[in-house]
Design an enzyme around this catalytic site. Structure first.
Site, PDB file in Angstrom:
ATOM      1  N   GLU A 199       2.738  67.925  73.953  1.00 12.40           N
ATOM      2  CA  GLU A 199       3.139  67.880  72.771  1.00 12.40           C
ATOM      3  C   GLU A 199       4.601  68.999  73.403  1.00 12.40           C
ATOM      4  O   GLU A 199       5.870  68.663  72.678  1.00 12.40           O
ATOM      5  CB  GLU A 199       2.830  69.024  71.838  1.00 12.40           C
ATOM      6  CG  GLU A 199       1.998  68.503  70.982  1.00 12.40           C
ATOM      7  CD  GLU A 199       2.079  67.143  70.439  1.00 12.40           C
ATOM      8  OE1 GLU A 199       2.849  66.854  69.910  1.00 12.40           O
ATOM      9  OE2 GLU A 199       1.232  66.005  70.351  1.00 12.40           O
ATOM     10  N   TRP A 212       6.277  65.965  75.253  1.00  8.72           N
ATOM     11  CA  TRP A 212       7.154  65.599  74.248  1.00  8.72           C
ATOM     12  C   TRP A 212       8.139  65.348  74.175  1.00  8.72           C
ATOM     13  O   TRP A 212       9.075  64.896  73.566  1.00  8.72           O
ATOM     14  CB  TRP A 212       6.268  64.752  72.708  1.00  8.72           C
ATOM     15  CG  TRP A 212       5.213  63.841  73.115  1.00  8.72           C
ATOM     16  CD1 TRP A 212       3.591  63.742  72.725  1.00  8.72           C
ATOM     17  CD2 TRP A 212       5.671  62.523  72.327  1.00  8.72           C
ATOM     18  NE1 TRP A 212       3.352  62.733  72.766  1.00  8.72           N
ATOM     19  CE2 TRP A 212       4.455  61.197  72.616  1.00  8.72           C
ATOM     20  CE3 TRP A 212       6.426  61.966  72.526  1.00  8.72           C
ATOM     21  CZ2 TRP A 212       4.423  60.263  72.396  1.00  8.72           C
ATOM     22  CZ3 TRP A 212       6.425  60.598  71.974  1.00  8.72           C
ATOM     23  CH2 TRP A 212       5.672  59.855  72.550  1.00  8.72           C
ATOM     24  N   TRP A 252      16.531  46.540  54.822  1.00  8.36           N
ATOM     25  CA  TRP A 252      16.072  47.999  53.831  1.00  8.36           C
ATOM     26  C   TRP A 252      16.330  47.985  52.126  1.00  8.36           C
ATOM     27  O   TRP A 252      17.198  47.557  51.419  1.00  8.36           O
ATOM     28  CB  TRP A 252      16.016  48.818  54.646  1.00  8.36           C
ATOM     29  CG  TRP A 252      16.031  49.844  55.818  1.00  8.36           C
ATOM     30  CD1 TRP A 252      17.185  49.678  56.972  1.00  8.36           C
ATOM     31  CD2 TRP A 252      14.941  50.405  56.289  1.00  8.36           C
ATOM     32  NE1 TRP A 252      17.111  50.362  57.730  1.00  8.36           N
ATOM     33  CE2 TRP A 252      14.858  50.187  57.727  1.00  8.36           C
ATOM     34  CE3 TRP A 252      13.585  50.311  55.969  1.00  8.36           C
ATOM     35  CZ2 TRP A 252      14.041  50.237  58.387  1.00  8.36           C
ATOM     36  CZ3 TRP A 252      12.572  50.773  57.553  1.00  8.36           C
ATOM     37  CH2 TRP A 252      13.589  50.692  57.994  1.00  8.36           C
ATOM     38  N   ASN A 289       2.094  68.584  61.095  1.00  8.79           N
ATOM     39  CA  ASN A 289       2.841  67.774  61.756  1.00  8.79           C
ATOM     40  C   ASN A 289       1.759  66.764  61.655  1.00  8.79           C
ATOM     41  O   ASN A 289       2.701  65.211  61.746  1.00  8.79           O
ATOM     42  CB  ASN A 289       2.082  67.727  63.559  1.00  8.79           C
ATOM     43  CG  ASN A 289       3.598  68.956  63.735  1.00  8.79           C
ATOM     44  OD1 ASN A 289       4.654  68.658  63.444  1.00  8.79           O
ATOM     45  ND2 ASN A 289       3.638  69.031  65.350  1.00  8.79           N
ATOM     46  N   TRP A 312      14.821  54.956  58.259  1.00  6.73           N
ATOM     47  CA  TRP A 312      14.604  56.197  58.706  1.00  6.73           C
ATOM     48  C   TRP A 312      15.696  57.130  58.746  1.00  6.73           C
ATOM     49  O   TRP A 312      15.450  58.554  58.481  1.00  6.73           O
ATOM     50  CB  TRP A 312      13.699  56.132  59.619  1.00  6.73           C
ATOM     51  CG  TRP A 312      14.614  55.242  60.912  1.00  6.73           C
ATOM     52  CD1 TRP A 312      14.903  54.022  61.386  1.00  6.73           C
ATOM     53  CD2 TRP A 312      15.798  55.943  61.856  1.00  6.73           C
ATOM     54  NE1 TRP A 312      16.419  54.062  61.913  1.00  6.73           N
ATOM     55  CE2 TRP A 312      17.021  55.570  62.470  1.00  6.73           C
ATOM     56  CE3 TRP A 312      16.594  57.619  61.728  1.00  6.73           C
ATOM     57  CZ2 TRP A 312      17.446  55.877  63.601  1.00  6.73           C
ATOM     58  CZ3 TRP A 312      17.424  57.908  62.748  1.00  6.73           C
ATOM     59  CH2 TRP A 312      18.070  57.190  63.195  1.00  6.73           C
ATOM     60  N   TRP A 348      11.480  60.100  63.505  1.00  5.60           N
ATOM     61  CA  TRP A 348      11.456  59.111  62.894  1.00  5.60           C
ATOM     62  C   TRP A 348      10.890  57.451  63.266  1.00  5.60           C
ATOM     63  O   TRP A 348      11.180  56.743  62.569  1.00  5.60           O
ATOM     64  CB  TRP A 348      12.646  59.109  62.431  1.00  5.60           C
ATOM     65  CG  TRP A 348      12.572  60.729  61.063  1.00  5.60           C
ATOM     66  CD1 TRP A 348      13.045  61.709  60.574  1.00  5.60           C
ATOM     67  CD2 TRP A 348      11.728  60.321  59.388  1.00  5.60           C
ATOM     68  NE1 TRP A 348      12.387  62.448  59.949  1.00  5.60           N
ATOM     69  CE2 TRP A 348      12.024  61.826  58.700  1.00  5.60           C
ATOM     70  CE3 TRP A 348      11.780  59.329  59.003  1.00  5.60           C
ATOM     71  CZ2 TRP A 348      11.522  61.647  57.501  1.00  5.60           C
ATOM     72  CZ3 TRP A 348      11.464  59.131  57.464  1.00  5.60           C
ATOM     73  CH2 TRP A 348      10.996  60.471  57.092  1.00  5.60           C
TER      74      TRP A 348
END
Length: 431
Positions: free
Chosen positions: A256, A259, A287, A322, A340, A363
């Site tokens: 993590e 990331w 959208w 998370n 998003w 996102w």
């Protein structure tokens, strides 16, 4: 009388005295060191007056100031635009050197270049250092020197490089504390920077949770969160100390942290992702962007318990688990077909651990438009997620007290929303 020459160390995303790289080097200057923090009005003016993150910054600075007071020094706090503050500092002091740790966000890069230019005009040397990451910018690249855009090979290269130098050096700043300038600067209150206390507080981090992280991380009812993310965001903990610790304790937690650095190098290498899809082929998606639907998502009244519990947790505490973040983000983009960017902006306003690179990266991952993203046809079923990760409904009952009184119907049928999302994406992908 000539002013005494000084070195200034500028705190930003590194709110600690311990294991602070630029501070370590600043304290070895031949000039006394003035520690500085600037409440940047270019940033603050866009925030609500009770923003909990500003309160946390102020509280962290108070702790630093108390440490400095104990050795006869103090923290210099200024409020204003960074350029105007530095212009006044060069008038007020004879500044020979400026030290700070690097920040990689587009706004920060532009800001720092401006201050470096200003320092040069005032005959002051500027020194910047890597501190908030283990590997920065283009230290982890493919064999052709280009940045990775897929996480797994990036992670493998990151681990290979880390293991060749582990454990990471932690910087012994304390040995040089005597080089801080002897001072008693006035400490600005929250009210004096036009802010007020928030009811939302940053929770102290808890490293004891990390050892079982791989087993408990997906279950929001289990309070096994380390609460480290805001502390990492504002640098009240050292990434070097944390990575050395995580490498010994839990590989999944270490992943993590990797990331986090992956998204930082994506933002640095591809700054367009702040406002545009990493995959431009997805720019053609139509959208729906229905404002009433968005409002129901924001307020946690969608009729999907996992989504609603997550949004209520966010609104009340500034945190969200998370696993739940993935569910609520997928729901907004896929079920409601809302861009998003709307969700990213809402999280930016609410999250205590808001970090531009991670927020944008995650996102776009959820929307399917980012690098190494979930495929567009992967649409989380919120009810299945609830059964898998909160089977007894402990988490949802905590945040939805009316759940057992007959909870409302879902605002959109899952099967219908899934089919609509896949069709819309398929039609919108540019060839």
């Amino acid at each position: 009388m000539d002013k005494q020459q000084v070195t200034i160390f500028w705190f930003r995303r590194d709110l600690r005295l311990e294991d602070n790289v630029a501070l370590f080097h600043a304290l070895q200057s031949k000039y006394p060191v003035i520690p500085l923090f600037i409440f940047d009005t270019d940033i603050l003016n866009s925030l609500s007056k009770n923003d909990a993150r500003v309160g946390f910054i102020h509280e962290s600075l108070q702790k630093i100031n108390a440490q400095l007071n104990a050795i006869g020094s103090s923290l210099l706090i200024k409020n204003g635009t960074t350029t105007s503050v530095w212009e006044s500092l060069f008038q007020e002091f004879s500044i020979s050197e400026v030290f700070f740790n690097k920040d990689y966000e587009p706004y920060a890069v532009k800001r720092d270049l401006a201050i470096e230019a200003l320092a040069k005009v005032n005959n002051a040397a500027c020194f910047s250092f890597k501190d908030q990451v283990v590997f920065e910018e283009l230290e982890i690249t493919k064999s052709d020197g280009l940045p990775y855009t897929i996480y797994t090979p990036y992670k493998n290269k990151w681990l290979e490089k880390y293991r060749s130098m582990a454990p990471l050096v932690e910087y012994d700043t304390k040995s040089y504390f005597s080089n801080f300038c002897k001072s008693n600067f006035y400490f600005l209150t929250l009210q004096q920077i036009d802010f007020e206390e928030s009811n939302i507080k940053v929770i102290p981090h808890n490293l004891t949770q990390i050892s079982n992280y791989h087993e408990t991380r997906d279950f929001p009812a289990i309070d096994s969160t380390s609460y480290l993310s805001p502390h990492l965001r504002f640098g009240t903990v050292s990434i070097r100390k944390l990575v050395n610790w995580a490498a010994r304790k839990n590989d999944v937690f270490l992943s993590e942290l990797i990331w986090r650095e992956f998204f930082m190098q994506i933002l640095f290498s591809f700054p367009k992702v702040v406002s545009h899809n990493f995959k431009s082929a997805y720019d053609g998606i139509q959208w729906r962007n229905n404002e009433e639907d968005f409002k129901r998502w924001c307020t946690g009244t969608t009729g999907y318990p996992m989504v609603d519990a997550g949004m209520r947790q966010l609104n009340e505490t500034g945190y969200m688990h998370n696993r739940v973040r993935m569910v609520v983000a997928s729901f907004l983009c896929k079920h409601l077909l809302i861009n998003w960017q709307w969700g990213e902006a809402y999280f930016a306003e609410k999250l205590l651990d808001y970090d531009l690179s991670a927020n944008v990266g995650n996102w776009q991952w959820a929307a399917g438009t980012g690098c190494d993203a979930a495929p567009y046809f992967r649409v989380f079923n919120p009810d299945i997620q609830l059964k898998k990760f909160d089977e007894k409904g402990i988490y949802i009952r905590k945040w939805i007290p009316e759940f057992d009184l007959g909870y409302g119907k879902p605002m959109v049928d899952h099967a219908f929303a899934r089919d609509r999302a896949i069709a819309t994406y398929k039609a919108g992908i540019l060839k």
